[in-house]
Design an enzyme around this catalytic site. Structure first.
Site, PDB file in Angstrom:
ATOM      1  CB  SER A  85      47.958  56.364  29.895  1.00  0.00           C
ATOM      2  OG  SER A  85      47.361  55.108  29.656  1.00  0.00           O
ATOM      3  CE1 TYR A 143      46.140  56.979  35.481  1.00  0.00           C
ATOM      4  CE2 TYR A 143      45.274  55.756  33.603  1.00  0.00           C
ATOM      5  CZ  TYR A 143      46.345  56.150  34.392  1.00  0.00           C
ATOM      6  OH  TYR A 143      47.611  55.707  34.094  1.00  0.00           O
ATOM      7  CE  LYS A 156      48.240  59.031  33.321  1.00  0.00           C
ATOM      8  NZ  LYS A 156      49.609  59.429  33.695  1.00  0.00           N
TER       9      LYS A 156
HETATM   10  N1  LIG Z   1      51.842  50.653  34.536  1.00  0.00           N
HETATM   11  C1  LIG Z   1      51.078  50.865  33.476  1.00  0.00           C
HETATM   12  O1  LIG Z   1      50.492  49.938  32.891  1.00  0.00           O
HETATM   13  C2  LIG Z   1      50.960  52.265  32.921  1.00  0.00           C
HETATM   14  C3  LIG Z   1      50.334  52.416  31.675  1.00  0.00           C
HETATM   15  C4  LIG Z   1      50.200  53.684  31.140  1.00  0.00           C
HETATM   16  C5  LIG Z   1      50.669  54.786  31.834  1.00  0.00           C
HETATM   17  N2  LIG Z   1      51.259  54.607  33.051  1.00  0.00           N
HETATM   18  C6  LIG Z   1      51.733  55.811  33.750  1.00  0.00           C
HETATM   19  O2  LIG Z   1      53.086  55.654  34.110  1.00  0.00           O
HETATM   20  C7  LIG Z   1      53.360  56.448  35.265  1.00  0.00           C
HETATM   21  C8  LIG Z   1      54.097  55.629  36.306  1.00  0.00           C
HETATM   22  O3  LIG Z   1      53.289  54.535  36.687  1.00  0.00           O
HETATM   23  P1  LIG Z   1      53.873  53.165  37.256  1.00  0.00           P
HETATM   24  O4  LIG Z   1      53.145  52.090  36.573  1.00  0.00           O
HETATM   25  O5  LIG Z   1      55.356  53.179  37.240  1.00  0.00           O
HETATM   26  O6  LIG Z   1      53.324  53.252  38.767  1.00  0.00           O
HETATM   27  P2  LIG Z   1      53.901  52.639  40.123  1.00  0.00           P
HETATM   28  O7  LIG Z   1      54.774  51.479  39.898  1.00  0.00           O
HETATM   29  O8  LIG Z   1      52.708  52.490  40.989  1.00  0.00           O
HETATM   30  O9  LIG Z   1      54.824  53.830  40.686  1.00  0.00           O
HETATM   31  C9  LIG Z   1      54.223  55.058  40.992  1.00  0.00           C
HETATM   32  C10 LIG Z   1      55.281  56.013  41.521  1.00  0.00           C
HETATM   33  O10 LIG Z   1      54.678  57.283  41.695  1.00  0.00           O
HETATM   34  C11 LIG Z   1      54.750  57.676  43.074  1.00  0.00           C
HETATM   35  N3  LIG Z   1      53.520  58.432  43.341  1.00  0.00           N
HETATM   36  C12 LIG Z   1      52.249  58.001  43.336  1.00  0.00           C
HETATM   37  N4  LIG Z   1      51.411  59.034  43.591  1.00  0.00           N
HETATM   38  C13 LIG Z   1      52.195  60.136  43.733  1.00  0.00           C
HETATM   39  C14 LIG Z   1      51.943  61.502  44.000  1.00  0.00           C
HETATM   40  N5  LIG Z   1      50.691  61.962  44.188  1.00  0.00           N
HETATM   41  N6  LIG Z   1      52.978  62.357  44.083  1.00  0.00           N
HETATM   42  C15 LIG Z   1      54.257  61.907  43.915  1.00  0.00           C
HETATM   43  N7  LIG Z   1      54.555  60.635  43.656  1.00  0.00           N
HETATM   44  C16 LIG Z   1      53.533  59.757  43.567  1.00  0.00           C
HETATM   45  C17 LIG Z   1      54.933  56.379  43.856  1.00  0.00           C
HETATM   46  O11 LIG Z   1      55.596  56.553  45.094  1.00  0.00           O
HETATM   47  P3  LIG Z   1      54.800  56.987  46.446  1.00  0.00           P
HETATM   48  O12 LIG Z   1      53.680  56.018  46.614  1.00  0.00           O
HETATM   49  O13 LIG Z   1      55.825  56.941  47.520  1.00  0.00           O
HETATM   50  O14 LIG Z   1      54.335  58.388  46.182  1.00  0.00           O
HETATM   51  C18 LIG Z   1      55.841  55.621  42.884  1.00  0.00           C
HETATM   52  O15 LIG Z   1      57.160  56.114  42.968  1.00  0.00           O
HETATM   53  C19 LIG Z   1      52.004  57.010  35.706  1.00  0.00           C
HETATM   54  O16 LIG Z   1      51.846  58.310  35.193  1.00  0.00           O
HETATM   55  C20 LIG Z   1      51.014  56.082  35.051  1.00  0.00           C
HETATM   56  O17 LIG Z   1      49.756  56.707  34.831  1.00  0.00           O
HETATM   57  C21 LIG Z   1      51.428  53.384  33.607  1.00  0.00           C
END
Ligand SMILES: NC(=O)c1ccc[n+]([C@@H]2O[C@H](COP(=O)([O-])OP(=O)(O)OC[C@H]3O[C@@H](n4cnc5c(N)ncnc54)[C@H](OP(=O)(O)O)[C@@H]3O)[C@@H](O)[C@H]2O)c1
Length: 258
Positions: free
Chosen positions: A147, A160, A164
């Site tokens: 991130s 968090y 990262k």
């Molecule tokens: N969205 C943003 O603004 C943003 C910004 C920077 C970085 N990121 C990073 O991008 C990545 C994906 O985020 P996203 O925004 O796509 O999130 P999201 O839409 O909430 O999706 C999260 C995914 O991870 C799974 N998950 C959550 N906890 C888990 C665990 N302990 N073990 C296995 N699977 C798990 C969830 O399914 P289940 O609930 O079924 O496990 C879901 O498939 C993360 O690493 C996040 O930190 C996101």
């Protein structure tokens, strides 16, 4: 342009049932790969599988219920990928957790431990499994979804963000340790419109974007495009690096908030 660049390859994606992980699964499958999606909930994985199979592409889709913070579940997922497909070319460490909002002074040990276990140690545990199963002998690419928070200070999600930041360092360390067989790179996204960040962007999108150089938030597809580049031979001389995708947020002058 990207069709076929992962032909016949196999990719394991943690957190693959929605958001960024699902978009990466779509991009990899469109590029010719078989994909293995891992997440904690079976119903979300079943929906994700149907969504992927609804788009014409040769690659198969396999799902595994696995928590990214449990090393034995990582091993089971990689074992299933190897049994089903016989190879594992790409690992995307995408799943993350963020159980604590607030100042570091108030952080309790149990939420600190969970954050490290999933976000920081998880990427090592999954990479170890992929390395021993396939990559040490045959090569491969690891893509870590970190991130932009790992590069800045934030009033609410400092711990968090610290995990990262650790991912960015561990990406370089693993690149050093696993080369030349495997390449290890990271992506540092800014704010992306997914469930994880919905509370941040939903009610404030116009304010959040008005000063951004590119005037919009990220989409899961923006991150997936970069993840495809890092998995493919187009990045074959690149390892230990972080691609920042943030609409230009880090390019703002000091004092101007994105
Ligand atoms: N969205 C943003 O603004 C943003 C910004 C920077 C970085 N990121 C990073 O991008 C990545 C994906 O985020 P996203 O925004 O796509 O999130 P999201 O839409 O909430 O999706 C999260 C995914 O991870 C799974 N998950 C959550 N906890 C888990 C665990 N302990 N073990 C296995 N699977 C798990 C969830 O399914 P289940 O609930 O079924 O496990 C879901 O498939 C993360 O690493 C996040 O930190 C996101």
């Amino acid at each position: 342009m990207t069709r076929g660049v992962l032909d016949g390859q196999v990719a394991v994606i943690t957190g693959g049932s929605r958001g960024i992980g699902l978009a990466i699964g779509q991009a990899y499958r469109a590029a010719g790969a078989h994909v293995v999606l891992a997440a904690r909930k079976a119903d979300g994985l079943a929906e994700a599988r149907s969504e992927l199979l609804g788009v014409a592409a040769a690659g198969e889709v396999h799902t595994v219920v696995a928590n990214a913070g449990e090393p034995e579940q990582a091993q089971r997922c990689v074992d299933e990928a190897m049994e089903r497909f016989g190879r594992l070319d790409v690992l995307v460490n995408n799943a993350a957790t963020n159980p604590y909002h607030g100042e570091l002074i108030g952080l309790d040990p149990s939420r600190a431990e969970k954050t490290v276990r999933v976000n920081q140690y998880g990427m090592i545990a999954w990479t170890r499994c992929a390395w021993h199963a396939w990559m040490a002998e045959h090569g491969g690419a690891v893509v870590n979804i970190a991130s932009v928070g790992g590069l800045i200070v934030d009033p609410h999600i400092g711990y968090y963000n610290a995990t990262k930041a650790a991912m960015l360092h561990l990406t370089r360390q693993l690149a050093y340790e696993l080369g030349p067989a495997a390449r290890v790179n990271a992506i540092a996204p800014g704010l992306v419109k997914t469930e994880l960040a919905r509370a941040v962007w939903e009610v404030r999108e116009p304010i959040l974007t008005e000063k951004l150089p590119l005037r919009r938030l990220g989409t899961p597809e923006d991150v997936a495009n970069a993840a495809l580049f890092l998995a493919s031979d187009a990045s074959s001389w690149m390892t230990g690096q972080t691609l920042v995708l943030d609409g230009g947020a880090l390019a703002l002058p000091i004092g101007v908030e994105g």
